[in-house]
Design a protein around this motif. Structure first.
Motif, PDB file in Angstrom:
ATOM      1  N   UNK A  36      36.052  20.376  22.566  1.00 24.23           N
ATOM      2  CA  UNK A  36      34.812  20.869  22.211  1.00 24.23           C
ATOM      3  C   UNK A  36      33.644  21.390  23.006  1.00 24.23           C
ATOM      4  N   UNK A  37      33.667  20.657  24.037  1.00 19.95           N
ATOM      5  CA  UNK A  37      32.820  21.140  25.194  1.00 19.95           C
ATOM      6  C   UNK A  37      33.055  22.564  25.799  1.00 19.95           C
ATOM      7  N   UNK A  38      34.385  22.733  25.868  1.00 19.87           N
ATOM      8  CA  UNK A  38      34.940  24.061  26.278  1.00 19.87           C
ATOM      9  C   UNK A  38      34.727  25.158  25.233  1.00 19.87           C
ATOM     10  N   UNK A  39      34.914  24.600  24.042  1.00 21.75           N
ATOM     11  CA  UNK A  39      34.643  25.661  23.015  1.00 21.75           C
ATOM     12  C   UNK A  39      33.101  26.029  22.996  1.00 21.75           C
ATOM     13  N   UNK A  40      32.310  25.080  22.822  1.00 23.01           N
ATOM     14  CA  UNK A  40      30.844  25.457  22.943  1.00 23.01           C
ATOM     15  C   UNK A  40      30.643  26.257  24.006  1.00 23.01           C
ATOM     16  N   UNK A  41      31.026  25.923  25.367  1.00 14.44           N
ATOM     17  CA  UNK A  41      30.388  26.860  26.402  1.00 14.44           C
ATOM     18  C   UNK A  41      31.378  28.226  26.212  1.00 14.44           C
ATOM     19  N   UNK A  42      32.275  28.438  25.586  1.00 14.78           N
ATOM     20  CA  UNK A  42      33.121  29.757  25.374  1.00 14.78           C
ATOM     21  C   UNK A  42      32.121  30.503  24.420  1.00 14.78           C
ATOM     22  N   UNK A  43      31.557  29.998  23.581  1.00 12.11           N
ATOM     23  CA  UNK A  43      30.911  30.495  22.486  1.00 12.11           C
ATOM     24  C   UNK A  43      29.288  30.824  23.040  1.00 12.11           C
ATOM     25  N   UNK A  44      29.034  29.786  23.912  1.00 14.66           N
ATOM     26  CA  UNK A  44      27.483  30.431  24.743  1.00 14.66           C
ATOM     27  C   UNK A  44      27.634  31.400  25.389  1.00 14.66           C
ATOM     28  N   UNK A  45      28.864  31.784  26.029  1.00 11.98           N
ATOM     29  CA  UNK A  45      29.057  32.814  26.886  1.00 11.98           C
ATOM     30  C   UNK A  45      29.328  34.283  26.129  1.00 11.98           C
ATOM     31  N   UNK A  46      29.126  34.071  24.807  1.00  9.21           N
ATOM     32  CA  UNK A  46      29.490  35.192  24.043  1.00  9.21           C
ATOM     33  C   UNK A  46      31.003  35.728  23.528  1.00  9.21           C
ATOM     34  N   UNK A  47      31.809  34.682  23.662  1.00 11.32           N
ATOM     35  CA  UNK A  47      33.130  35.018  23.652  1.00 11.32           C
ATOM     36  C   UNK A  47      33.597  34.118  21.994  1.00 11.32           C
ATOM     37  N   UNK A  48      34.469  34.897  21.372  1.00 12.46           N
ATOM     38  CA  UNK A  48      34.718  34.435  19.925  1.00 12.46           C
ATOM     39  C   UNK A  48      36.084  33.368  20.268  1.00 12.46           C
ATOM     40  N   UNK A  49      36.228  32.551  19.103  1.00  8.54           N
ATOM     41  CA  UNK A  49      37.385  31.910  19.329  1.00  8.54           C
ATOM     42  C   UNK A  49      38.558  32.196  18.013  1.00  8.54           C
ATOM     43  N   UNK A  50      39.791  31.988  18.463  1.00  9.13           N
ATOM     44  CA  UNK A  50      40.777  32.124  17.398  1.00  9.13           C
ATOM     45  C   UNK A  50      41.192  30.679  16.946  1.00  9.13           C
ATOM     46  N   UNK A  51      41.081  30.558  15.392  1.00 13.64           N
ATOM     47  CA  UNK A  51      41.356  29.289  15.174  1.00 13.64           C
ATOM     48  C   UNK A  51      42.341  29.226  13.984  1.00 13.64           C
ATOM     49  N   UNK A  52      43.324  28.589  13.809  1.00 14.71           N
ATOM     50  CA  UNK A  52      44.080  28.484  12.764  1.00 14.71           C
ATOM     51  C   UNK A  52      43.845  26.978  11.974  1.00 14.71           C
ATOM     52  N   UNK A  53      43.984  26.921  10.918  1.00 14.96           N
ATOM     53  CA  UNK A  53      43.418  25.901  10.143  1.00 14.96           C
ATOM     54  C   UNK A  53      44.736  25.568   9.160  1.00 14.96           C
ATOM     55  N   UNK A  54      45.045  24.136   9.157  1.00 18.47           N
ATOM     56  CA  UNK A  54      46.039  23.614   8.366  1.00 18.47           C
ATOM     57  C   UNK A  54      45.956  22.037   8.422  1.00 18.47           C
ATOM     58  N   UNK A  55      46.829  21.417   7.779  1.00 14.49           N
ATOM     59  CA  UNK A  55      46.963  19.844   8.014  1.00 14.49           C
ATOM     60  C   UNK A  55      47.110  19.555   9.412  1.00 14.49           C
ATOM     61  N   UNK A  56      46.439  18.320   9.694  1.00  8.49           N
ATOM     62  CA  UNK A  56      46.761  17.887  10.999  1.00  8.49           C
ATOM     63  C   UNK A  56      47.446  16.869  11.263  1.00  8.49           C
ATOM     64  N   UNK A  57      48.502  16.952  12.020  1.00  5.51           N
ATOM     65  CA  UNK A  57      49.172  15.466  12.425  1.00  5.51           C
ATOM     66  C   UNK A  57      48.449  14.642  13.208  1.00  5.51           C
ATOM     67  N   UNK A  58      48.539  13.190  12.788  1.00  7.67           N
ATOM     68  CA  UNK A  58      47.688  12.194  13.520  1.00  7.67           C
ATOM     69  C   UNK A  58      48.553  11.339  14.370  1.00  7.67           C
ATOM     70  N   UNK A  59      47.596  10.427  15.168  1.00  9.67           N
ATOM     71  CA  UNK A  59      48.253   9.566  15.992  1.00  9.67           C
ATOM     72  C   UNK A  59      49.044   8.556  15.207  1.00  9.67           C
ATOM     73  N   UNK A  60      50.113   8.004  15.987  1.00 12.15           N
ATOM     74  CA  UNK A  60      51.010   7.307  15.146  1.00 12.15           C
ATOM     75  C   UNK A  60      50.223   5.842  14.852  1.00 12.15           C
ATOM     76  N   UNK A  61      49.024   5.422  15.512  1.00 13.98           N
ATOM     77  CA  UNK A  61      48.290   3.983  15.037  1.00 13.98           C
ATOM     78  C   UNK A  61      47.080   4.353  14.635  1.00 13.98           C
TER      79      UNK A  61
END
Length: 87
Positions: A36-61
């Protein structure tokens, strides 16, 4: 092609990867914070993010702890632009 100035403004960055379902939950939470912090820094520097969205597998516990980071990136985008938009 390398950007000769070393800047990322105008570039599109894709964070990709996933965690092992048996990773220690706190370590995975730390990685979500890092991404999250890397993404915010990336955006603050004027870059964009490529994001795909779908269901998220989760931790086993920890079923509310995703093993991938797509929604974490979307949260970073939301938090970044919420603070920049006028009321």
């Amino acid at each position: 092609m390398k950007n000769s100035s070393g800047k990322i403004r105008g570039r599109r960055i894709h964070f990709a990867g996933s965690a092992d379902p048996e990773v220690e939950p706190q370590r995975l939470r730390d990685f979500h914070r890092l991404i999250k912090n890397l993404a915010k820094c990336t955006l603050a520097e004027g870059a964009g993010l490529v994001v795909t969205v779908g269901s998220e597998p989760t931790h086993k516990t920890e079923h509310d702890l995703p093993l991938i980071f797509d929604w974490t990136l979307l949260e970073a985008i939301d938090e970044t632009f919420k603070t920049k938009l006028p009321d």
